[in-house]
Scaffold this active site. Structure first.
Site, PDB file in Angstrom:
ATOM      1  CD  GLU C  58     -51.900   1.829 -27.549  1.00 32.26           C
ATOM      2  OE1 GLU C  58     -53.109   1.959 -27.284  1.00 32.26           O
ATOM      3  OE2 GLU C  58     -51.011   1.938 -26.693  1.00 32.26           O
ATOM      4  CG  HIS C 127     -45.903  -5.488 -20.311  1.00 33.43           C
ATOM      5  ND1 HIS C 127     -47.234  -5.604 -20.015  1.00 33.43           N
ATOM      6  CD2 HIS C 127     -45.622  -4.153 -20.225  1.00 33.43           C
ATOM      7  CE1 HIS C 127     -47.737  -4.400 -19.749  1.00 33.43           C
ATOM      8  NE2 HIS C 127     -46.780  -3.512 -19.871  1.00 33.43           N
TER       9      HIS C 127
HETATM   10  C1  LIG Z   1     -52.420  -0.315 -24.614  1.00 26.61           C
HETATM   11  C2  LIG Z   1     -51.384   0.276 -23.749  1.00 26.61           C
HETATM   12  N1  LIG Z   1     -50.754   1.399 -24.124  1.00 26.61           N
HETATM   13  C3  LIG Z   1     -49.806   1.949 -23.343  1.00 26.61           C
HETATM   14  C4  LIG Z   1     -49.471   1.374 -22.146  1.00 26.61           C
HETATM   15  C5  LIG Z   1     -48.375   1.976 -21.265  1.00 26.61           C
HETATM   16  N2  LIG Z   1     -48.964   2.566 -20.069  1.00 26.61           N
HETATM   17  C6  LIG Z   1     -49.016   1.915 -18.890  1.00 26.61           C
HETATM   18  S1  LIG Z   1     -49.781   2.794 -17.677  1.00 26.61           S
HETATM   19  C7  LIG Z   1     -50.059   4.086 -18.743  1.00 26.61           C
HETATM   20  C8  LIG Z   1     -50.742   5.329 -18.265  1.00 26.61           C
HETATM   21  C9  LIG Z   1     -52.101   5.069 -17.743  1.00 26.61           C
HETATM   22  O1  LIG Z   1     -52.685   6.280 -17.374  1.00 26.61           O
HETATM   23  P1  LIG Z   1     -54.037   6.287 -16.564  1.00 26.61           P
HETATM   24  O2  LIG Z   1     -55.038   5.406 -17.234  1.00 26.61           O
HETATM   25  O3  LIG Z   1     -54.419   7.693 -16.380  1.00 26.61           O
HETATM   26  O4  LIG Z   1     -53.691   5.617 -15.171  1.00 26.61           O
HETATM   27  P2  LIG Z   1     -52.599   6.117 -14.122  1.00 26.61           P
HETATM   28  O5  LIG Z   1     -51.358   5.339 -14.416  1.00 26.61           O
HETATM   29  O6  LIG Z   1     -52.452   7.571 -14.292  1.00 26.61           O
HETATM   30  O7  LIG Z   1     -53.140   5.778 -12.787  1.00 26.61           O
HETATM   31  C10 LIG Z   1     -49.544   3.816 -20.007  1.00 26.61           C
HETATM   32  C11 LIG Z   1     -49.587   4.748 -21.144  1.00 26.61           C
HETATM   33  C12 LIG Z   1     -50.134   0.187 -21.795  1.00 26.61           C
HETATM   34  N3  LIG Z   1     -49.855  -0.485 -20.677  1.00 26.61           N
HETATM   35  N4  LIG Z   1     -51.083  -0.328 -22.595  1.00 26.61           N
END
Ligand SMILES: Cc1ncc(C[n+]2csc(CCOP(=O)(O)OP(=O)(O)O)c2C)c(N)n1
Ligand SMILES: Cc1ncc(C[n+]2csc(CCOP(=O)(O)OP(=O)(O)O)c2C)c(N)n1
Ligand SMILES: [Mg+2]
Ligand SMILES: [Mg+2]
Lengths: 322, 327, 322, 327
Positions: C58, C127
């Site tokens: 972010e 959230h």
């Molecule tokens: C600080 C923050 N930014 C964005 C999000 C939205 N978000 C939730 S899951 C996710 C992707 C996570 O990717 P990864 O760490 O690769 O785990 P995966 O879901 O692929 O298992 C995002 C961007 C969040 N929850 N928190």
């Protein structure tokens, strides 16, 4: 009783609690060398396991405190300047405030967060911001700020022993303020959530804290021949001692709130709104607030008259007493 | 580190449980019987099982949000019924029905799953700090996705863990995706574990579809951490068979993931891979595996019954207020 | 006029501004694929140079917006959920708010910050948080939130054209709310800083925004036979249209403020305090606030009754009208 | 990249100016003629001069806070008198006397120096993003200390710069210290630039006491960035002769830095090193150098006179309020 400075009082509180409770430790940046006097010499007595310097990585640094608190330790995390707590603000506010409650109130999170705050050093916004109001906006965190060496020692002790996150900054404008403190060995605390009537009066109540409390007291003294000013130090913002304030208003029916924070969203607004809700009939005049105007705190010479100061406090008192 | 047959059987058992628990969660979400959202773990269940099965109760675990940490938690010995009840908004939930999809099992040193990606890293430093001081050989298993390593918090934790030689395993479950974005686009090198080099931290890359291979790397890293030799970065290459969370389209960038991608993925199904190994090596028979699955399904029946039969949590606000601060 | 949803109205605003001003672009996470409908399809028209996805970082993501704005571009930065803005909160608040003023008001910083906020999804605190109050606490940032598709389109256009940082979240509870919006081609803006009397009444004024405005309107309708409720939508929190509010109070002399933010430090407190300062004599009853109680927003079924809702709004109206 | 004699002379001129400006700031702080604090640059003036002398006006520069960016800004062609006036609280200051030690010269693309360490990184990504889109070969020179690389913001910027091949130079002025802490303790490897490896970013380590050596590396990195070939990490090993900021004790950890450390440092004085090279190579004479110094001192006399003769900035609050928002 002895006469010591505010920051020495804080150091005594930390030292004494570290001696009696081995789970207490300090983490920050350059706390070993001590940017400010309240951590001076701690590393010599307690070693680098309990007086811990981290890289310039506020999230990681706060993570040491947060994770260690979950592990049953009692960290004191020192942000140096209050503004630096914003560098990891989501952790300090959201993650910290929600931890205990959201997870079913099963696990305590005892963290003390401290830092120097406030105007007077001519360093401008990012080094001069207050933080108490922003933290008080976020539930699950206690927030307090001492105004005298006596309170500083007692409130820091209370904060360290508290089982909750406690944000307890200290104002750089009174860091060298001297005052009486009980002798070493006379253990005492100043409980969080208890306001203190620092001066008794009958015409108007002034609520003020820290450097602004000193200003309020000097104005009260000056006005004594004309107006009898009661000066209350909230000491804690969360929990806030509404009772002491309302009791005072029963007598004075007039309120000025002095707060070194912005007008918009600052804690003064919350107090005003609560008094209106809970003590509307007590009021003979509008509640006035003396705060920072809604601009980033300028540095340089402007700081002196932009921040609340005795002249502005006096003017507000006179206005509600008209 | 070579696995004993008992260890392999434990992994197999947990892998099948993980698969069935994920199916149950998916089904319930579709049935409207879960609160909030659910991030299905299909295809990605092996890493969590491998990372968590051999932890002690007093080791810290930060589960990955994929599958809402269930694959990890059940492998660590946590009774999932309290989490399902939580996720269903019930009074018997592990957080008294307050937390939606969050969880907390402090007695198992599983403290939380933040709704903010990357918020596992900094607390992990604190757990590692405490573990190191305690000198009881405890370790921290810090699981999260490839995407989480975008967060600067990851850097701060890697840095501090390596400075202080903390007993932390940075366990990256790299499914190549974060929501719609690919790791290929969001990380400049093919492996996320390239980051470890920058800090001089030992690292390993393993096939995340093979639970045994992952477990071997974990045991090695755990042994290193317990011995006081510091952190390890493990990257388990895994896959996300479904959409990111139920209800979100299954895009790569801004286009549907292709049928070919799906077909290739599904050829690498973790239970099938583990079953093949088990049967080939001969330490399990097909009926053994069926028994495992039956046991898992029985467990799940009980877990669901517990959640469904519990009351909805609706305490008055005044009562909730009492819980904001600890006594 | 057509009838479209709130998020479609936002998308139209973004699309149209991107067409006429090539310096406007969107940056966020998964804005190309569109987690929420307001960025859907943008990448097809404008390409990946102007619809930009970043890693989950972010601070870096906001840095794209911040630095590009200094370079004369007009970024719209999308935090997905409002709470994620806290991940880089010091940048969004302190660094952003101080940039123009502290450096001598010589260089504008046009950034639009948006995100989905609010209760109703049962996702719990991180959230479900509101962010308007926290941003309104920090000077140098405009803060607004639309309540209808018409306002959404017009306010987003105003925000994109504004030369200042504007935080303009939208409430997930009304994301599918439909309403009339002028035809494509009928360019209009809703200026920031102008409140809107959404329903005329004479007994009591209710100030409410976004999802809570919908609640207030339904309560007003229900109470119409008994109590004549004037409902004002502030639309902007910074700048705040005090005049419209005071004008209303001259008629009603009673005020209820509904705000989906915490009681402590929320914007409702600021409005209350300002009304007391500037319109004390207009008040025939205490100002009441209907807000989130001071606890982390619980998820699950509790959200429904912990958040402000029609029952609580009705009770407050009845209480000030006693 | 080999330097021309003209380039070397520019560097020498700016180095001497930098030295004298830093002396002036130190003196004024001791005299109470500066507002706020001052972080003296003695011993550390070469990196900023080398990084900034060959930038174009429309290249972005984020100066390091050491020496309050003066060594950098004067090398980029910024008239320091407006900053000194600012730092003295005067109406003629570059920020109208509001900002204390901050500065801003937007027309030179020097936007700010944050009071928060590491807050250069994320905006630099934005400048690089804009520069890349504009395709005019502009570059971003992003200067900060070894300590600033603790901040997760550094990671996010390195990641995004490398993903997008942005024209950014990550210029690390490693003086081995951050306040009282040593880089040895706060970074797990001997070089901060080890981080660049994690992202596959090219890097160089140079002797930060030798302005010419640093400049060569900078010219190479600048050329790479202008050509669209992406970012470079440059680590200039430098020294901090004085305490961190005036008034703070000069500790390492929690003990005074030793006399030996000071003696060793002072043997590596950047102007002496540059002078020796210039005289040996024969493109300057001792009188040339003395003329440079005289010119620098004349410049400083004017700068100080400007600041001292300007009025203190004390506008009324109402006037200040007008400046909070842009029209
Ligand atoms: C600080 C923050 N930014 C964005 C999000 C939205 N978000 C939730 S899951 C996710 C992707 C996570 O990717 P990864 O760490 O690769 O785990 P995966 O879901 O692929 O298992 C995002 C961007 C969040 N929850 N928190
Ligand atoms: C976010 C933040 N944390 C801490 C500080 C306090 N601080 C000011 S300068 C400094 C040290 C910086 O070290 P480095 O980046 O190496 O630069 P140097 O001062 O050595 O030139 C610190 C910790 C700060 N200003 N901002
Ligand atoms: Mg992933
Ligand atoms: Mg340094």
């Amino acid at each position: 009783m002895r006469t010591i400075t505010l920051t020495d009082a804080i150091r005594e509180a930390i030292e004494e609690e570290m001696r009696v409770d081995s789970s207490v430790f300090v983490v920050g940046q350059d706390v070993r060398g001590a940017i400010f006097p309240h951590t001076k010499g701690l590393v010599e007595e307690f070693g680098t396991d309990r007086v811990v310097d981290t890289p310039i990585a506020e999230s990681g640094m706060y993570g040491v405190a947060f994770g260690a608190a979950q592990e049953g330790m009692r960290p004191i995390v020192d942000f140096m300047f209050g503004g630096f707590s914003y560098v990891t603000f989501s952790e300090c506010s959201v993650t910290t405030g929600q931890y205990h409650f959201l997870h079913g109130s099963q696990h305590a999170l005892p963290i003390v967060i401290t830092a120097g705050v406030g105007t007077g050093q001519r360093l401008a916004n990012d080094h001069a911001m207050s933080i108490h109001g922003t933290f008080a906006h976020h539930p699950g965190i206690k927030v307090a700020m001492p105004s005298t060496p006596y309170d500083a020692k007692g409130m820091f002790k209370a904060a360290i022993r508290d089982n909750n996150p406690v944000v307890i900054p200290w104002h750089m404008g009174i860091m060298m303020l001297k005052g009486e403190v009980p002798d070493i060995g006379d253990d005492y605390i100043v409980p969080l959530g208890v306001a203190d009537v620092k001066r008794v009066g009958s015409d108007v109540t002034v609520l003020a804290n820290s450097l602004q409390l000193q200003h309020a007291l000097s104005v009260a003294e000056k006005l004594a021949p004309e107006i009898s000013v009661e000066v209350i130090d909230p000491r804690s913002f969360v929990p806030f001692d509404m009772e002491t304030l309302l009791t005072s208003l029963e007598k004075t029916n007039r309120l000025v709130i002095v707060d070194e924070d912005w007008e918009s969203g600052g804690f003064a607004a919350t107090v005003s709104a609560r008094v209106v809700e809970q003590g509307f009939d007590l009021l003979d005049a509008p509640i006035l607030r003396v705060t920072l105007p809604n601009m980033p705190v300028p540095g340089g010479y402007m700081e002196e008259y932009v921040a609340p100061n005795p002249e502005r406090i006096e003017a507000a008192i006179r206005e509600v007493c008209l | 580190m070579a696995l004993s047959i008992d260890q392999k059987k434990s992994l197999m058992t947990n892998l099948i449980r993980a698969e069935e628990f994920n199916r149950m969660m998916y089904r319930r979400m579709m049935q409207g019987k879960l609160i909030g959202f659910y991030h299905p773990a299909e295809g990605a269940i092996a890493p969590g099982v491998a990372a968590s099965t051999f932890l002690n109760q007093d080791d810290n675990l930060s589960p990955h949000h994929r599958g809402h940490g269930i694959t990890h938690m059940l492998s660590k010995g946590i009774d999932i019924k309290y989490y399902l009840a939580e996720h269903t908004g019930k009074v018997t939930g592990c957080c008294e029905g307050r937390s939606a999809f969050h969880f907390s099992f402090p007695e198992h040193k599983v403290y939380m799953m933040s709704g903010f990606i990357g918020y596992n890293f900094a607390p992990a430093v604190g757990w590692g700090f405490a573990a190191k001081q305690r000198q009881k050989g405890q370790v921290v298993m810090n699981c999260s996705g490839d995407g989480s390593y975008g967060q600067g918090r990851a850097h701060e934790a890697l840095l501090m863990a390596q400075n202080w030689k903390l007993p932390i395993i940075f366990f990256c479950e790299n499914n190549g995706m974060s929501i719609f974005s690919t790791a290929m686009e969001m990380h400049p090198k093919p492996d996320i574990s390239s980051l470890a080099e920058g800090f001089g931290m030992p690292s390993a890359i393993v096939d995340g579809q093979n639970v045994f291979e992952v477990a071997e790397a974990c045991l090695e890293a755990i042994a290193r951490a317990r011995a006081g030799d510091g952190p390890t970065f493990i990257e388990a290459k895994t896959l996300r068979f479904n959409e990111h969370d139920i209800g979100t389209p299954d895009l790569s960038g801004w286009e549907e993931r292709s049928e070919q991608e799906h077909a290739e993925m599904r050829a690498r199904e973790p239970v099938a891979i583990a079953t093949k190994i088990a049967l080939e090596e001969g330490w399990l028979t097909q009926p053994d595996i069926e028994h495992m699955r039956e046991a898992a399904l029985r467990e799940i029946t009980d877990v669901e019954a517990f959640a469904d039969e519990s009351e909805i949590a609706r305490p008055p606000v005044e009562e909730l207020m009492q819980g904001v601060f600890a006594p």
